[in-house]
Structures are given as C-alpha cells and as structure tokens.
Scaffold this motif. Structure first.
Motif, mmCIF file in Angstrom:
data_model
loop_
_atom_site.group_PDB
_atom_site.id
_atom_site.type_symbol
_atom_site.label_atom_id
_atom_site.label_comp_id
_atom_site.label_asym_id
_atom_site.label_seq_id
_atom_site.Cartn_x
_atom_site.Cartn_y
_atom_site.Cartn_z
ATOM 1 N N GLU A 138 77.869 108.919 -26.200
ATOM 2 C CA GLU A 138 78.073 109.904 -27.260
ATOM 3 C C GLU A 138 78.861 109.293 -28.416
ATOM 4 O O GLU A 138 78.484 109.408 -29.593
ATOM 5 N N CYS A 139 79.950 108.615 -28.081
ATOM 6 C CA CYS A 139 80.809 107.973 -29.064
ATOM 7 C C CYS A 139 80.035 106.919 -29.862
ATOM 8 O O CYS A 139 80.123 106.853 -31.093
ATOM 9 N N CYS A 140 79.252 106.120 -29.164
ATOM 10 C CA CYS A 140 78.494 105.046 -29.810
ATOM 11 C C CYS A 140 77.436 105.612 -30.757
ATOM 12 O O CYS A 140 77.234 105.088 -31.858
ATOM 13 N N LEU A 141 76.773 106.693 -30.352
ATOM 14 C CA LEU A 141 75.739 107.282 -31.187
ATOM 15 C C LEU A 141 76.334 107.895 -32.453
ATOM 16 O O LEU A 141 75.738 107.796 -33.540
ATOM 17 N N ILE A 142 77.491 108.507 -32.355
ATOM 18 C CA ILE A 142 78.159 109.043 -33.546
ATOM 19 C C ILE A 142 78.471 107.915 -34.525
ATOM 20 O O ILE A 142 78.178 108.004 -35.728
ATOM 21 N N ALA A 143 79.065 106.854 -34.023
ATOM 22 C CA ALA A 143 79.433 105.728 -34.898
ATOM 23 C C ALA A 143 78.203 105.087 -35.530
ATOM 24 O O ALA A 143 78.192 104.786 -36.735
ATOM 25 N N ASP A 144 77.144 104.882 -34.745
ATOM 26 C CA ASP A 144 75.953 104.227 -35.269
ATOM 27 C C ASP A 144 75.237 105.078 -36.318
ATOM 28 O O ASP A 144 74.716 104.552 -37.309
ATOM 29 N N THR A 145 75.207 106.388 -36.096
ATOM 30 C CA THR A 145 74.551 107.282 -37.051
ATOM 31 C C THR A 145 75.285 107.286 -38.386
ATOM 32 O O THR A 145 74.674 107.186 -39.461
ATOM 33 N N ILE A 146 76.601 107.392 -38.327
ATOM 34 C CA ILE A 146 77.389 107.391 -39.561
ATOM 35 C C ILE A 146 77.273 106.045 -40.268
ATOM 36 O O ILE A 146 77.147 105.981 -41.504
ATOM 37 N N GLN A 147 77.261 104.948 -39.515
ATOM 38 C CA GLN A 147 77.106 103.639 -40.136
ATOM 39 C C GLN A 147 75.733 103.496 -40.788
ATOM 40 O O GLN A 147 75.603 102.922 -41.872
ATOM 41 N N PHE A 148 74.692 104.030 -40.151
ATOM 42 C CA PHE A 148 73.341 103.999 -40.715
ATOM 43 C C PHE A 148 73.304 104.746 -42.051
ATOM 44 O O PHE A 148 72.736 104.262 -43.033
ATOM 45 N N PHE A 149 73.907 105.918 -42.100
ATOM 46 C CA PHE A 149 73.932 106.698 -43.340
ATOM 47 C C PHE A 149 74.707 105.964 -44.430
ATOM 48 O O PHE A 149 74.292 105.924 -45.593
ATOM 49 N N ASN A 150 75.860 105.388 -44.058
ATOM 50 C CA ASN A 150 76.657 104.662 -45.049
ATOM 51 C C ASN A 150 75.927 103.433 -45.576
ATOM 52 O O ASN A 150 75.936 103.150 -46.781
ATOM 53 N N ASP A 151 75.270 102.695 -44.690
ATOM 54 C CA ASP A 151 74.556 101.478 -45.099
ATOM 55 C C ASP A 151 73.383 101.777 -46.019
ATOM 56 O O ASP A 151 73.019 100.953 -46.879
ATOM 57 N N ASN A 152 72.784 102.956 -45.834
ATOM 58 C CA ASN A 152 71.589 103.304 -46.599
ATOM 59 C C ASN A 152 71.862 104.306 -47.715
ATOM 60 O O ASN A 152 70.925 104.870 -48.290
ATOM 61 N N ASN A 153 73.156 104.513 -48.014
ATOM 62 C CA ASN A 153 73.557 105.412 -49.107
ATOM 63 C C ASN A 153 72.919 106.790 -48.989
ATOM 64 O O ASN A 153 72.450 107.375 -49.972
ATOM 65 N N ILE A 154 72.900 107.313 -47.767
ATOM 66 C CA ILE A 154 72.348 108.643 -47.511
ATOM 67 C C ILE A 154 73.492 109.657 -47.528
ATOM 68 O O ILE A 154 74.496 109.491 -46.832
ATOM 69 N N ASP A 155 73.340 110.680 -48.338
ATOM 70 C CA ASP A 155 74.367 111.722 -48.410
ATOM 71 C C ASP A 155 74.364 112.527 -47.109
ATOM 72 O O ASP A 155 73.309 112.930 -46.617
ATOM 73 N N TYR A 156 75.544 112.760 -46.543
ATOM 74 C CA TYR A 156 75.618 113.499 -45.273
ATOM 75 C C TYR A 156 76.964 114.193 -45.172
ATOM 76 O O TYR A 156 77.944 113.812 -45.823
ATOM 77 N N CYS A 157 77.017 115.193 -44.324
ATOM 78 C CA CYS A 157 78.266 115.889 -44.005
ATOM 79 C C CYS A 157 78.703 115.429 -42.615
ATOM 80 O O CYS A 157 77.980 115.655 -41.633
ATOM 81 N N PRO A 158 79.853 114.774 -42.482
ATOM 82 C CA PRO A 158 80.285 114.281 -41.168
ATOM 83 C C PRO A 158 80.334 115.368 -40.103
ATOM 84 O O PRO A 158 79.944 115.135 -38.956
ATOM 85 N N SER A 159 80.784 116.562 -40.487
ATOM 86 C CA SER A 159 80.874 117.656 -39.516
ATOM 87 C C SER A 159 79.503 118.015 -38.961
ATOM 88 O O SER A 159 79.339 118.255 -37.760
ATOM 89 N N ASN A 160 78.484 118.039 -39.846
ATOM 90 C CA ASN A 160 77.130 118.344 -39.390
ATOM 91 C C ASN A 160 76.587 117.254 -38.472
ATOM 92 O O ASN A 160 75.906 117.543 -37.475
#
Length: 477
Positions: A138-160
């Motif tokens: 669970e922890c790894c998937l959260i980190a990887d998803t947020i890193q993917f969004f940051n690397d690709n300049n995708i706007d996202y809400c961390p809470s969502n």
C-alpha cells in the motif's frame, strides 16, 4: 543458549505455566508469505486504479512494480499531502517522503506549523497508520503513484490519490480474487514454516487450549494451513474461528457465533451454544467466546490467555487494553535488524556517533557557562552535522529510506512505543517458541527505556542527548 534470531523478548514478566489458552492470528503469524504476495497485491490494486478509477493507462505500461526495499512497517500516510511519514514515539515526523523524494526539513516545519507533528485531533483526521505487513505494498503504491504524477506534470489532489489507493487495496482484499490466486498457488506465495507443527504439538501436549482466530474466510485459511501443517491441521485446535472481523471482534458485545459448513463454505443459521473441536465458526465476539469457553473471572482479568499476532492494532491492542490478555507480537524485522546491528559497518557507525555525542558534551563543558562565540557555535554545528551524517549511514545499512522499524532517527519509533506498551512478548516468528518450555518464565530487562533486543547495545547514540530537531535530517532545503 538461544540465538538472537530465535529469542523471545519480554517487555513484562510472563509465566507460560499460568497460561491455559493460547490464540493465534493467521496471516504473518501462523503462515508467512513470499515477496511474490506483496507484488501480486500491488499489481492487482494498480490494475483497479486504472480500470475502475480511470487513472492513466501509462501507469500500467511504464514498469511500476512493488519495491521491497522502499517501505517498512509502522509508517503512516498523511492524507492531505500524500507524504509517507515515519513517526517517533512522540508522534513527531522524523522522516517524510513525497513519492520517491525525501521531504526537506523546511517543508516539514512549514506543513506542520513550525513543528514536526500534528495535534491529536489533526493526527486522527490526517494520518492513516500503515502498521501491518500487507501495508508495505500500500505504502509503495502511494509513493509510486504520486511520483508518476509529479514526473509527468499531472495535476492531482493528494487526498484523492490516497483515498483511491486505500480503496483499491481494500477492494482487492475483499473481492476474493486476490485470495483465490494465493490459495491456488501455495508453493509460490507461502513460505515454509518447518517448526510450526512442533510448536503447536508441544503446547497442545502440555495441556493448553489452542484457538485459531483469523479475519480470512475458511476456504482461504484451509488452503494455507494444509500447505504448512498437512490435511489434518484442524486436529490441533480446540476452536477455529474464521472471518472474525477483528478488531470489531473485540469491541462488539452481542454478536453471536455462526457455524461454517466446511464442505459448502455456507454459514449455518442455527444458534451456537457450544464451541467444539473439529468445527469451524465465524463472526462472534470476545465476550461470547469467553462465555462459551467458560473462562472464570471478570472479562478484564483473563490473564491466563495469551494471544499471538502480527498486527498491533487489529490483533493485540484491544485484547490487551480492553480484556487484559497477555499479548505477543510476531515481528520478523527483529532478526534482520539484529543481523545488521552486528555487522562491522554498523558497529563502526554506532561507536562513532557515541564518540561524537560525547565530544559535544565535553566541548560544551570546556566552553563553560558564558555566551558562546560564533566560533563556538560553528564547532557545535559541525559536530552535529557529522552526527547526522553517521545516522544516515546507519539508516542506509538497513537498505530502505526510512531506517529501523524500531527507531525514528535517534528516538524510539511510534511502532516501537506501541510494541512496548501493548505487547508483553515479541519474537521473530512463532517457531521461536520451540526453544522454550510451556512453563518458561520470561523476565523483562531492567532498562525500561529500550526494547529488550536493544538493551545491551550502546545507548549513547540513541537516548542520552536530544539534538535540536532542525539538525536531525540533513536533507537539503
């Protein structure tokens, strides 16, 4: 003499001779899993994110996969920022990661209003504990998803994002698909437990009642127990409870047991008036278990019951806090960390930190009580930076970004604090019991500040000085 891997560590005095009933959790207690299981959980939850919640399909194509060297147990996710946090026993954030990048000290202080932590009410709203071994995926998937969004300049809400991932993990567990794959491939997903049968038979032969209590369905635990104990595994147990619904199992007061038909997996509607060996029960609650097992005395004085599990808050806290059971935690991290601590590199780091801290004390003694000059302060600052660098070296030896499960930088971690507070015993695995008599008496070490496996080690680097919080991380702003 029992080696450190197989030692059982005591936080309080425990006399096994006075215990007549021992309960066991299933996952990561009676059975242990290969790394493949967390990889499967990660992949299935990622697939749900993409297919059910419409996350970018590129996430499935860019090689995201479970990293066993990223997360540890006992972390927490801040649902507002998406940060993965390692908390000290005072609930301060010792280390935080946003995706796969460490959060700077200045950002931590800014986010938490000039301090490293949140108020109790804020913690309850924002922090989601990641305490069991399943949560590492669970922890790894959260980190990887947020890193993917940051690397690709995708706007996202961390809470969502956190909400979606927690939901995807939950849905993966409750769908049944995950459990069916694991149950159908026991050789791939279950680690052998060569000493488990010996332990259970020794306890049984000594006259102790054995209770099996799991949140998993019967067909799933049946597959795993047949793999590790053989087809007649149920003969060892006085009571078998599945789909228990812990921790609600401890808090409900009027939930009756129901019998499970082991041939059809259907739940019977008849009232259960007696718990019998050879039968399987579901639901229920601790109060009903106490009544049907005919334990004497008030509920909060059942000190003749020992419960062994891996998840502090799902298995052990309520059993200890509400009903006074003796509790034991399975913490496989102990064996690994003891191996690291005995290495030459770790001993060097530990002694160097102790030397530097002792030097800081002596230097200040020489400086006296007058106001420090700029040069004086510079000497202290440079020595403290060296301490921080050697702490980082210790952390790196553990092979993950967060360091020890039991230490949040220089302080005991929140996990260690909870382990000491709610667990009488802890051990690398249930197999450790094979080295102890069913009448063995465990005595805690006299130093109350540390966990038992740390007592004989140098404490200078950990406890005798509390450096300012702003120098505990050398992360660049």
């Amino acid at each position: 003499m029992v080696n450190s891997h197989d030692s059982i560590f005591a936080n309080t005095y425990v006399d096994l001779g006075n215990i007549d009933t021992i309960g066991f959790d299933y996952d990561y207690t009676l059975v242990h899993y290969t790394e493949e299981l967390l990889t499967l959980l990660y992949e299935m939850a990622l697939s749900r994110l993409v297919e059910d919640r419409h996350y970018p399909t590129e996430m499935m194509e860019c090689g995201l996969q479970y990293d066993p060297y990223f997360s540890i147990r006992g972390l927490a996710v801040d649902k507002e920022t998406g940060w993965i946090c390692h908390l000290s026993y005072t609930h301060k954030v010792a280390v935080a990661w946003e995706g796969r990048k460490q959060v700077s000290t200045s950002r931590i202080f800014k986010e938490y209003k000039g301090k490293r932590g949140l108020t109790p009410s804020e913690r309850k709203k924002r922090l989601k504990p990641l305490n069991d071994l399943f949560s590492m995926a669970e922890c790894c998937l959260i980190a990887d998803t947020i890193q993917f969004f940051n690397d690709n300049n995708i706007d996202y809400c961390p809470s969502n994002v956190v909400t979606d991932i927690l939901g995807a993990i939950r849905d993966t567990h409750i769908s049944g698909d995950f459990h069916r794959i694991v149950a159908g491939n026991p050789e791939k997903y279950f680690d052998p437990t060569p000493h488990l049968k010996t332990v259970l038979m020794n306890l049984k032969d000594s006259g102790k009642n054995l209770i099996f209590a799991s949140n998993s369905p019967y067909w799933y635990v049946d597959a795993g127990m047949k793999y590790v104990l053989g087809d007649q595994w149920m003969d060892l147990w006085d009571v078998v409870i599945v789909s228990a619904g812990k921790p609600a199992f401890y808090t409900e007061i009027r939930r009756p047991f129901r019998e499970v038909n082991t041939q059809t997996n259907r739940v019977r509607f008849q009232k259960v008036e007696k718990l019998e060996a050879g039968k399987v029960y579901t639901e229920g609650c601790l109060r009903e278990l106490t009544r049907l097992m005919d334990w004497r005395g008030p509920l909060n004085t059942n000190t003749n019951v020992l419960y062994i599990g891996d998840s502090l808050f799902a298995d052990l806290v309520d059993a200890k806090r509400e009903f006074g059971w003796i509790t034991a935690a399975v913490t496989p991290e102990v064996g690994f960390e003891l191996d690291v601590q005995e290495s030459d590199d770790h001993l060097l780091a530990e002694k160097t930190i102790a030397l530097l801290l002792n030097t800081l004390r002596q230097v200040q003694s020489e400086m006296g009580t007058a106001k420090y000059t700029d040069d004086d302060s510079l000497v202290l600052d440079n020595l403290e930076k060296l301490v921080s660098k050697w702490r980082d070296r210790e952390t790196n030896l553990l092979g993950n970004p967060f360091g020890s499960v039991f230490r949040a930088r220089y302080q005991p971690s929140l996990f260690a604090h909870s382990l000491r507070r709610y667990c009488d015993l802890y051990m690398n695995s249930v197999g450790s019991l094979r080295h102890y008599s069913p009448q063995h008496r465990f005595y805690p070490e006299p130093d109350f500040r540390l966990l038992a496996h740390e007592i004989k080690r140098s404490t200078d680097a950990y406890c005798e000085i509390d450096p300012p919080e702003d120098i505990l991380s050398d992360t660049e702003d």
